[in-house]
Design an enzyme around this catalytic site. Sequence first.
Site, PDB file in Angstrom:
ATOM      1  N   ARG A   1     -17.520   3.680   6.427  1.00 53.55           N
ATOM      2  CA  ARG A   1     -17.124   5.057   6.710  1.00 53.55           C
ATOM      3  C   ARG A   1     -18.252   6.062   6.453  1.00 53.55           C
ATOM      4  NH1 ARG A   1     -12.784   7.142   3.747  1.00 53.55           N
ATOM      5  NH2 ARG A   1     -11.619   8.073   5.448  1.00 53.55           N
TER       6      ARG A   1
ATOM      7  N   ASP B   1     -12.759  17.411   7.422  1.00 52.11           N
ATOM      8  CA  ASP B   1     -11.697  16.491   7.002  1.00 52.11           C
ATOM      9  C   ASP B   1     -10.361  16.791   7.679  1.00 52.11           C
ATOM     10  OD1 ASP B   1     -10.418  14.503   5.676  1.00 52.11           O
ATOM     11  OD2 ASP B   1     -10.352  15.481   3.727  1.00 52.11           O
TER      12      ASP B   1
ATOM     13  N   GLU C   1     -16.251  10.661  -2.869  1.00 52.40           N
ATOM     14  CA  GLU C   1     -15.119  11.016  -3.735  1.00 52.40           C
ATOM     15  C   GLU C   1     -14.938  10.017  -4.885  1.00 52.40           C
ATOM     16  OE1 GLU C   1     -11.874  11.482  -0.904  1.00 52.40           O
ATOM     17  OE2 GLU C   1     -12.455  13.561  -0.588  1.00 52.40           O
TER      18      GLU C   1
ATOM     19  N   GLU D   1      -1.795  14.939   6.561  1.00 51.54           N
ATOM     20  CA  GLU D   1      -2.250  15.484   5.280  1.00 51.54           C
ATOM     21  C   GLU D   1      -2.388  17.011   5.283  1.00 51.54           C
ATOM     22  OE1 GLU D   1      -5.961  13.844   3.971  1.00 51.54           O
ATOM     23  OE2 GLU D   1      -6.103  15.180   2.251  1.00 51.54           O
TER      24      GLU D   1
HETATM   25  C1  GCV Z   1      -8.391   8.226   1.037  1.00 51.19           C
HETATM   26  C2  GCV Z   1      -9.531  13.274   1.977  1.00 51.19           C
HETATM   27  C3  GCV Z   1      -8.184  12.967   1.374  1.00 51.19           C
HETATM   28  C4  GCV Z   1      -8.250  11.739   0.466  1.00 51.19           C
HETATM   29  C5  GCV Z   1      -8.803  10.581   1.283  1.00 51.19           C
HETATM   30  C6  GCV Z   1     -10.170  10.981   1.823  1.00 51.19           C
HETATM   31  C7  GCV Z   1     -10.795   9.886   2.670  1.00 51.19           C
HETATM   32  O1  GCV Z   1     -10.386  13.720   0.992  1.00 51.19           O
HETATM   33  O2  GCV Z   1      -7.718  14.079   0.680  1.00 51.19           O
HETATM   34  O3  GCV Z   1      -6.963  11.457   0.004  1.00 51.19           O
HETATM   35  O4  GCV Z   1      -8.895   9.417   0.502  1.00 51.19           O
HETATM   36  O5  GCV Z   1     -10.033  12.132   2.614  1.00 51.19           O
HETATM   37  O6  GCV Z   1     -10.665   9.980   3.874  1.00 51.19           O
HETATM   38  O7  GCV Z   1     -11.410   8.991   2.137  1.00 51.19           O
END
Ligand code: GCV
Length: 713
Positions: free
Chosen positions: A338, A378, A305, A406
Amino acid sequence: MKKVVLIFTCFFVLIQLYAEDGYNLWLRYNPVENKTLLTSYKQQITGIHFSGSSPTLLAAKEEILNGLNGLLQRKTPLTSLISNGTVIIGNSSSAQIAKAGLQNELKQINQEGFIIVTKTIAGKKCIIITGNSEVGVLYGSFHFLRLLQTHQPVNNLRIISSPKLKLRLLNHWDNLNRTVERGYAGFSIWNWHTLPNYIDKRYIDYARANASVGINGTVLTNVNANATILTKTWLEKVKALADVFRPYGIKVYLTARFSAPIELARMKTADPLNDSVRQWWVEKVKEIYSIIPDFGGFLVKANSEGQPGPQDYKRNHADGANMLADAVAPYGGIVMWRAFVYNPESNDRFKQAYEEFQPLDGKFRKNVMVQVKNGPIDFQPREPFSPLFGAMPKTPLMMEFQLTQEYVGQGTHLFYEAPWFKEVLEADTYTKGRGSMVAKVIDGTLDDHELTGMAGVSNIGNDINWCGHPFAQANWYALGRLSWDHELSSATIATEWIRQTFSNDKKAVTGIQKIMLNSHEALVNYMTPLGLTHIMYNGHHYGPMPWGNTLNRPDWNPVYYHRADSFGVGFDRTAKGTNALAQYKPEVRKQFEDINNCPDDYLLWFHHASWNHTMKSGRSLWNELCYRYNTGVDSVKSIIKQWNSLEKFIDKDRFVQVKQLLNIQLNDAVWWRNACLLYFQTFSKMPIPAQYEQPDKTLEHYRSIRVLFAPGN
Ligand code: GCV
C-alpha cells in the site's frame, strides 16, 4: 386458549417467512410477474443441457437451476437432448460447445471471460453460455440470471465479455477478535472461533455474491495486521474459507505484518535485507502454500500509522515488498504494497505517497503491485485523483476504493459510491497526452501491464443484510461491476442493482436511481463542499468538527486541512504554498493552479481563497459556502420526498428502514451545515444570507456534541 396460541404462532411464522431482511442481496430470483415476459422466457428457456461436474461447474449449475426455479416459477429440466429453448452450458472444451462453432468468439475473450449467444443448432434455437475456463462459465451463468432478473430480452443474445482487470478484490479490515476497523455492519463475518470445523452458510452466500459480480479475491484480514493469522492454527481456518471460495473463482489473500518474524519467531529484527529474516519468510510462505495451494499473496501496510515496515531498518518500500515478493513468486503469488503513507513531519500530507513511492518506480519485482487510494489524502467525500496515478509507469498500480463509509456517513447515510469512483477513474492524468485516464493506468493499457487490479475496502459484516444500510449493498455490487468493466456508467450499475434488489417497475427504478445518483453530490454539499477536506470528528470521523485542533499530530487535526483565518479558507497547494500541484502533469496542474479557473469543486483543495473571492456563480466564496451547505440539506429533503413517493413499490421492512435512516441523515446534514457555517463564520464575520434557514443552536452547542459511540473506529 390453545387455538389463540396456534393462530398467533402461525401469524408470527408467516411474518417471519415474509419479513424482508435484505439477506438475499441482489440474488433474489423473484418470480417474473409480468405474464407476457414470463411466457416468453418460458418458451425461450425450455431445458438446461449442462456439461461438466467440477466444483465450479456444479456451482454454476446449482445457481442456474435455483435461479430459474425462482424466476420462472417452475422446475427447468436438465436434458441431454437439444431442442428449441435449450440452454447449453459448459466450457469451451465440452463436446456440445466444441460443435457450436464459437471459435472466433472464444478468441475474443480472456481466461475469465464469457460468451452468451443465441445459436441455431441442427435447426433448434438454443442459448449457449460458455467460456475458456470453468469460472468463465460461472460468470456467464450469473450474467444470464442477471439478464432475467432485470427483465432483459433473451431472444437474440450476443454477449462477449471479459474482465478489464485481473484482480478484483475485497479488502476486509477485519480483526481476529471479530471487530471490524471502520465497519458499520456488525462484527466480522469470519467466525474465527468456529472455523475451521463449522462452515457458516454465509461463507457460501458471500462467495456466490462475489462471483455474481466477478470479484475473484478477498483479503481476509485488516491491514493493521496481526501476525497471529500466519500461525498454523489460524492458517487452517483460512484454508477452510479458501476451500469454500475456490469453486467460485475466489482466492484468499492475507495481510502480512512486517514484524511477524519478531513476533512469531522471536527474531531480533525484521530487516528485509537480513538473510535470516528473508529465510523466515521463505519458510512461512512455503508453509502457507502447503496448506492453501492457491493462496493469492499478501497485502501490506508498512510504515504508516504506526505499522512496522522496512523504514524501521532504514530500508525502503521496495526492499520490503521485494522480500515478500521473492518468497511468494515460486508459487505464483503476488504482493500488494500500500502507498497509504504519511508522517507528521511533512509540510503537506497530500504529497507524501508520491514523494516516497514515485522515486521507487522500476524498483519493484514483477509480482508487486502498489495499491493506491483513489485520492492523495484518505477517502474524502470528494478528492482529486492521487498524483501517483500516471507517475509510476514501470509499476502496476492497483486502485483502492473504500466501500465502507468511514468519512461518508458510515452506517446511516444513503451514499451510492459509483459516481465517487467514476470521478477518479475518468480523471485524465495526461501522462501520455490527453486521454490518459486513471482507468487506463490501472487497467494496464496505458503502460502495458498485465498485472492489474482494483480493491474495495469491504463494507460487509454479520448484520443480517450484510452491509448495514440497505443501500450500502449497492456499493459492494458497484465495486464488482466496475472492476469487471470500469466503463459501465453509474446509472447502468444502479439500474441493474435496483431491478435485482427492489423492483423492475419503471417508476421505482427511475425514482430509486435518481436518489442514488444524487446522493454523492448531496453528501459532498452538506459535509465538505468546494474542496473542504477532513473536517470530521477526530478518531471516529462521524459528524463535523472543523474546530478540531487538539491532537498531537497536526495532520490529524481538521484545522490543518481547512486553514481558515480572517482572510479566507483552504489549503494553498500552488507554487506559493506547498506546491503539491507540481506532482501532476502540467495540463492537470493548469486546471487547478489559477484560482480564477480552478473548478469550484476543488477550489479549497488547492487555494487559500478569500471569503470575498468571486465564484463561478458570481457569489462570494462565503455566500457560495452557505449556498452549498443549504443545497446539501435541501437535497436530503428531496431524497426523503422521493423515497416516500415510492412506498407502494417497496416492501414494508426495507421501506421503513431506509425512511428512518434518511431522517437521521437529514438531522446529520443540518448538524453539518449549522456547525460548519457557524464555525467558519467566526472567521468570515459575514452573515448567513437571510434566504437560508438560520442555525437554531449556537456554535457552542455544536462544539459540545460528543458522539460517544461510533462503531468500527
Ligand atoms: C486501516 C485511515 C483510517 C484507518 C485505516 C487507514 C488505512 O486512516 O482511519 O482506520 O486503517 O486509513 O487505510 O490504513
